[in-house]
Design a protein around this motif. Structure first.
Motif, PDB file in Angstrom:
ATOM      1  N   ALA A 139       0.863  -1.188   0.000  1.00 26.28           N
ATOM      2  CA  ALA A 139       0.000   0.000   0.000  1.00 26.28           C
ATOM      3  C   ALA A 139       0.893   1.229   0.000  1.00 26.28           C
ATOM      4  CB  ALA A 139      -0.926   0.012   1.222  1.00 26.28           C
ATOM      5  N   ALA A 141       0.851   5.376   0.267  1.00 26.56           N
ATOM      6  CA  ALA A 141       0.023   6.507   0.686  1.00 26.56           C
ATOM      7  C   ALA A 141       0.852   7.782   0.690  1.00 26.56           C
ATOM      8  CB  ALA A 141      -0.564   6.265   2.072  1.00 26.56           C
ATOM      9  N   TRP A 150      -4.654   7.444  -0.379  1.00 19.80           N
ATOM     10  CA  TRP A 150      -4.252   6.080  -0.746  1.00 19.80           C
ATOM     11  C   TRP A 150      -4.053   6.032  -2.262  1.00 19.80           C
ATOM     12  CZ3 TRP A 150      -2.793   3.426   3.287  1.00 19.80           C
ATOM     13  CH2 TRP A 150      -3.369   3.699   4.528  1.00 19.80           C
ATOM     14  N   GLU A 153      -2.596   0.173  -4.113  1.00 19.34           N
ATOM     15  CA  GLU A 153      -2.792  -0.982  -3.242  1.00 19.34           C
ATOM     16  C   GLU A 153      -2.868  -2.226  -4.112  1.00 19.34           C
ATOM     17  OE1 GLU A 153      -5.403  -0.479   0.462  1.00 19.34           O
ATOM     18  OE2 GLU A 153      -6.215   1.038  -0.899  1.00 19.34           O
ATOM     19  N   ASP A 225       0.268  -3.556   4.311  1.00 20.11           N
ATOM     20  CA  ASP A 225      -0.964  -3.037   3.726  1.00 20.11           C
ATOM     21  C   ASP A 225      -1.321  -1.712   4.404  1.00 20.11           C
ATOM     22  OD1 ASP A 225      -1.719  -3.905   6.232  1.00 20.11           O
ATOM     23  OD2 ASP A 225      -2.911  -5.594   5.515  1.00 20.11           O
ATOM     24  N   ARG A 226      -2.599  -1.302   4.355  1.00 19.61           N
ATOM     25  CA  ARG A 226      -3.001  -0.043   4.985  1.00 19.61           C
ATOM     26  C   ARG A 226      -2.680  -0.025   6.475  1.00 19.61           C
ATOM     27  NH1 ARG A 226      -8.350   3.010   2.781  1.00 19.61           N
ATOM     28  NH2 ARG A 226      -7.962   2.837   0.550  1.00 19.61           N
ATOM     29  N   VAL A 229       0.790   1.104   6.991  1.00 17.11           N
ATOM     30  CA  VAL A 229       0.960   2.547   6.812  1.00 17.11           C
ATOM     31  C   VAL A 229       0.535   3.286   8.075  1.00 17.11           C
ATOM     32  CG1 VAL A 229       0.140   4.578   5.554  1.00 17.11           C
ATOM     33  CG2 VAL A 229       0.702   2.476   4.304  1.00 17.11           C
ATOM     34  N   GLU A 327      -9.186   8.932   6.715  1.00 14.68           N
ATOM     35  CA  GLU A 327      -9.094   8.031   7.865  1.00 14.68           C
ATOM     36  C   GLU A 327      -9.645   8.677   9.133  1.00 14.68           C
ATOM     37  OE1 GLU A 327      -8.124   4.493   9.832  1.00 14.68           O
ATOM     38  OE2 GLU A 327      -7.946   4.906   7.688  1.00 14.68           O
TER      39      GLU A 327
END
Length: 347
Positions: A139, A141, A150, A153, A225-226, A229, A327
């Protein structure tokens, strides 16, 4: 954001938008009922057809359309000033704001707040790239003031260790990922990237990015992944620069509020009514509020949100407005779109 002219007696502020972060700042500054004057284009009927004619119009703002990380902000309203020969007064019109656009904001009750926010926005705004990667996922960002964008991904699709073609596939996939990252960072004028992840795989990706000319920092997090981050942001992997990013500060305030609520502490507020009451008492130290409330279609909710912000700012609270689709904005929804840390127990 460039401040061009100020006329305090008329409540007028002329400014120039310089980048997409300024569009977010402009969105947080504008209020329903403000007047906005700018050069624009209007379709005018002529001889059975329509012709687009450039002109300067002033509209009374009724709605503002904002998309995070977009290049255009649409300001809609009713025309109050324009060339008389076209008879446009009272009609609807949308002014498009974008990097390079100059416009004037006119506010009845004064321009001081606008000037202060424009000056704050004129300071250089950092952007930090973070790539979280492991042998399963990745991912990418861009962390900036208005939130986390983002960008990329996906899955690395690397076979198991027993596959005889594994090393060749790893090399090809790492090179392809690095190429994608470089393209995205070049678009945004970013040369620095933080590569994070578990194990040693992140090092291979980091080496490839260095070979492509990027400045790379490496750190360890639990996943690629997210989640990786967000973990990197939380643990400070992105360095001192993120301390100045409002999106990061907003997440920190929300985390602290959750801890205080879990301990049944009374030095925290959430929900519009409680935060408004706390702001009246001068109790708020830090406030995070979603743009959903600031530009709410319900006049009463919108006015209460604006009043909460203004009260907090008068008592030198740190106020952070976040886009609803980021987020921080998503996490705020569970708290009624606004949360505050208090200087003292107020409830």
């Amino acid at each position: 954001m460039k401040l061009l002219e100020v006329n305090p007696s008329k409540g007028e502020v002329k400014l120039r938008v310089e980048d997409e972060e300024d569009l977010w700042t402009l969105y947080t500054i504008l209020r329903k009922g403000d007047l906005v004057r700018a050069k624009t284009v209007r379709s005018i009927a002529k001889g059975g057809s329509k012709e687009k004619i450039p002109m300067t119009l002033t509209i009374k703002v009724s709605d503002i359309e904002f998309q995070p990380f977009a290049q255009v902000l649409r300001i809609r309203g009713t025309v109050v000033e324009g060339p008389d020969r076209f008879g446009l007064k009272g009609s609807s019109h949308a002014i498009r704001a974008y990097p390079g656009k100059e416009l004037t904001i006119i506010r009845e009750n004064g321009s001081e707040d606008i000037v202060r926010k424009v000056k704050a926005a004129s300071m250089k705004k950092p952007k930090v790239a973070v790539l979280s990667v492991d042998t399963d996922d990745y991912a990418l960002a861009i962390v900036r003031g208005q939130g986390i964008e983002w960008v990329l991904e996906g899955s690395m699709q690397i076979p198991g260790k027993l596959d005889e073609n594994r090393e060749a596939i790893v090399k090809a996939n790492v090179k392809e990922l690095a190429k994608k990252v470089l393209e995205e960072l070049n678009k945004r004028g970013i040369q620095n990237v933080v590569v994070v992840g578990p194990g040693f795989f992140k090092e291979r990706v980091a080496d490839e990015l260095r070979a492509m000319g990027l400045n790379v920092k490496v750190d360890t997090v639990s996943s690629g992944d997210r989640v990786g981050v967000l973990e990197a942001i939380k643990k400070g992997s992105l360095g001192d620069v993120i301390k100045d990013l409002e999106s990061v500060k907003a997440l920190e305030v929300i985390e602290e509020a959750i801890k205080r609520i879990a301990k049944d502490r009374r030095d925290v507020c959430y929900g519009l009514e409680d935060c408004l009451n706390a702001s009246v008492m001068g109790a708020i130290e830090k406030l995070v509020i979603s743009d959903r409330l600031l530009h709410h279609e319900n006049d009463e909710i919108r006015e209460k949100a604006i009043q909460t912000i203004e009260n907090a700012e008068k008592t030198r609270a740190e106020v952070i407005i976040v886009p609803r689709d980021t987020e921080a904005g998503e996490r705020l929804r569970a708290f009624g779109d606004v949360v505050g840390l208090l200087r003292f127990e107020a409830f």
